[in-house]
Design an enzyme around this catalytic site. Structure first.
Site, PDB file in Angstrom:
ATOM      1  N   ALA A 108       0.853  -1.194   0.000  1.00  0.00           N
ATOM      2  CA  ALA A 108       0.000   0.000   0.000  1.00  0.00           C
ATOM      3  C   ALA A 108       0.887   1.242   0.000  1.00  0.00           C
ATOM      4  CB  ALA A 108      -0.928   0.015   1.207  1.00  0.00           C
ATOM      5  N   PHE A 109       0.293   2.387  -0.350  1.00  0.00           N
ATOM      6  CA  PHE A 109       1.120   3.566  -0.603  1.00  0.00           C
ATOM      7  C   PHE A 109       1.794   4.114   0.659  1.00  0.00           C
ATOM      8  CE2 PHE A 109       0.142   8.022   0.351  1.00  0.00           C
ATOM      9  CZ  PHE A 109      -0.992   7.899   1.127  1.00  0.00           C
ATOM     10  N   LYS A 110       1.333   3.721   1.842  1.00  0.00           N
ATOM     11  CA  LYS A 110       1.961   4.221   3.069  1.00  0.00           C
ATOM     12  C   LYS A 110       3.446   3.839   3.126  1.00  0.00           C
ATOM     13  CE  LYS A 110      -2.100   5.440   5.379  1.00  0.00           C
ATOM     14  NZ  LYS A 110      -2.964   5.298   4.217  1.00  0.00           N
ATOM     15  N   ASP A 111       3.816   2.750   2.430  1.00  0.00           N
ATOM     16  CA  ASP A 111       5.226   2.360   2.383  1.00  0.00           C
ATOM     17  C   ASP A 111       6.115   3.462   1.795  1.00  0.00           C
ATOM     18  OD1 ASP A 111       4.857  -0.252   3.373  1.00  0.00           O
ATOM     19  OD2 ASP A 111       4.423  -1.045   1.373  1.00  0.00           O
ATOM     20  N   LEU A 114       6.684   5.547   4.847  1.00  0.00           N
ATOM     21  CA  LEU A 114       7.115   4.876   6.085  1.00  0.00           C
ATOM     22  C   LEU A 114       8.389   4.063   5.903  1.00  0.00           C
ATOM     23  CD1 LEU A 114       3.672   4.104   7.685  1.00  0.00           C
ATOM     24  CD2 LEU A 114       5.555   5.351   8.765  1.00  0.00           C
TER      25      LEU A 114
END
Ligand SMILES: *Cc1c(COP(=O)(O)O)cnc(C)c1O
Length: 493
Positions: A108-111, A114
């Protein structure tokens, strides 16, 4: 370059803004001015990592080139991303380009943010002379917790503890977390729902006596939430990079305006696109897509932000949000840094649950943004239509954006080339996706993955199929009131 709070007050360095996360007066840190534009020539024919270094250095001016270099090369590594382009573009048709932000370790794009935040944070702590070990405390309803665990895993000088609501995550999300590898990680279920877990974590952050006790043991607590400047700034990179790639590929000329469509929850991702515009990407319209939790869509259309409405659980859960925190940064910018106005809006939001902006601010906002929303039925239909038409499988968040973009084109006739942010792998929300593309009688999570692969020909992400054979390392559960004891046991204090 220094940073200031959207609610006024003293300037701080980028390192301090990253260490503190939230400003002491409750505002969000923003750069005191924007770096001068980075033209196409500076980015042309460079790798994602090279572009990241140029853009991040422009904002984090108190980080040395060597420090930025180290952060970037540790974060955007080949073994962590399933595409060597990191955030590849996929051309759906002549005008629409999908920016795939889900090739990181948790799909997911949070990677994208993060993976690098832990390195920013440890660098910033060193700069500020903080010698304690930092422990990241996260309450999660799913995606953020896993992405934070992967980001902080085995980063020296850090530990991470994640609490998830026992009744509030999917089986797959739970499995992703309880099988987490790494020497510095801890995961625990909390009896209750997301609010119980979140309130438990909040009460620990504000418990001075407890924080003093931890400090005596060489530990400081920090959070990794999406209002941290260190999470926002890496998101600017992929918009600038994908624009430069489109120019390199001859899809657009360097001065040609493009539109950007973003499936939006907390307003972080779309804000990064707006900032990319300030840095030189020629943006026509920014299109904000909401699911049935359409607070933002109403706000952009009417100027009234009203969170007094029922919260809806949807098949695009990462956008199930009624308070979009990063909107504060956007309003600060378009009101010409009017801190009094911002304080007034945010005060009213917290006491009355709503505020309305003045006419000038509304028209400024509408010059920049267009907004639309859709419910689950339309989302499902859009996944199906997109698959039938292009053979492309979109996840539910991306499908919300695809639908809203279609509405935008219908209403305006605007045919400028467009980048649409795809924020999750369809495999991450496999059940809803499989349901949409024509099969709803499979219950087992891994059988769902196989069925999608068979239909679409798109490979299952290795990190998801590997879950089937991984050991469950964490089986602890606790009551919200027992979270402090659990922290001590996980940290072996
Ligand atoms: C977090 C998230 C979003 C929303 O992004 P914001 O920056 O909060 O607007 C959209 N899609 C997915 C899959 C997410 O994880």
């Amino acid at each position: 370059m220094n940073y200031q709070s959207t609610r006024g007050g003293d300037m701080v360095s980028a390192a301090t803004a990253i260490v503190k996360g939230l400003a002491p007066n409750g505002g969000l840190y923003v750069p005191e001015y924007f770096p001068k534009k980075i033209g196409f020539d500076a980015l042309s024919n460079r790798t994602y990592q090279e572009r990241a270094k140029i853009i991040l250095s422009a904002f984090l001016s108190d980080f040395s080139d060597a420090e930025i270099d180290t952060c970037v090369s540790r974060a955007y590594k080949a073994e962590k991303f399933s595409s060597d382009k990191i955030a590849p573009l996929r051309k759906l048709n002549d005008s629409l380009h999908i920016l795939e932000l889900f090739h990181g370790p948790t799909c997911a794009f949070k990677d994208m943010a993060l993976q690098i935040l832990p390195h920013f944070l440890t660098t910033a702590m060193k700069k500020n002379g903080i010698r304690e070990e930092v422990t990241i405390l996260v309450a999660t309803s799913g995606d953020t917790g896993k992405a934070a665990l992967e980001g902080f895993k085995d980063v020296p000088g850090t530990r991470i503890l994640v609490f998830f609501p026992r009744d509030g995550v999917s089986r797959m999300q739970r499995l992703q977390m309880v099988t987490q590898e790494g020497e510095n990680v801890g995961v625990c279920a909390v009896d209750g729902n997301f609010d119980d877990a979140q309130n438990g974590v909040k009460s620990i952050f504000t418990d001075d006596a407890y924080n003093a006790f931890l400090k005596e043991n060489g530990i400081v607590l920090s959070s990794a939430n999406s209002i941290n400047w260190g999470r926002l700034v890496p998101q600017i990179v992929y918009y600038m990079s994908s624009w430069a790639t489109m120019v390199d590929n001859g899809d657009i000329s360097p001065n040609e305006e493009i539109n950007i469509v973003v499936p939006t929850g907390n307003f972080g991702n779309i804000l990064a696109a707006y900032y990319a515009g300030k840095l030189g990407v020629p943006i026509g319209k920014l299109i904000c897509a909401s699911n049935a939790n359409d607070v933002l869509c109403d706000f952009i259309r009417t100027g009234v932000y009203n969170r007094n409405r029922s919260f809806k659980t949807t098949i695009s859960p990462s956008m199930d949000i009624l308070i979009s925190s990063n909107l504060e940064r956007f309003l600060y910018d378009i009101t010409g840094k009017d801190t009094d106005k911002i304080k007034d809006y945010m005060q009213r939001l917290s006491t009355e649950g709503q505020y309305s902006v003045d006419h000038e601010t509304l028209s400024k906002m509408q010059e920049i943004l267009w907004a639309g929303s859709c419910d689950d039925a339309i989302t499902t239909k859009t996944i199906q239509k997109t698959f039938d038409k292009y053979g492309y499988v979109a996840d539910p968040h991306t499908a919300v954006a695809l639908y809203v973009y279609e509405e935008y084109v219908k209403e305006t006739g605007d045919d400028r080339k467009t980048i649409l942010a795809s924020t999750a792998s369809p495999y991450k929300f496999g059940k809803s996706v499989l349901n949409a593309i024509g099969c709803n009688d499979i219950d087992d999570d891994f059988a769902v993955l196989d069925a999608i692969q068979e239909k679409s020909g798109m490979p299952i992400p290795a990190s998801l199929s590997a879950l089937q054979t991984k050991n469950e390392r964490f089986s602890d559960a606790c009551a919200p009131s027992a979270m402090r004891d659990m922290i001590q046991s996980l940290l072996a204090l």
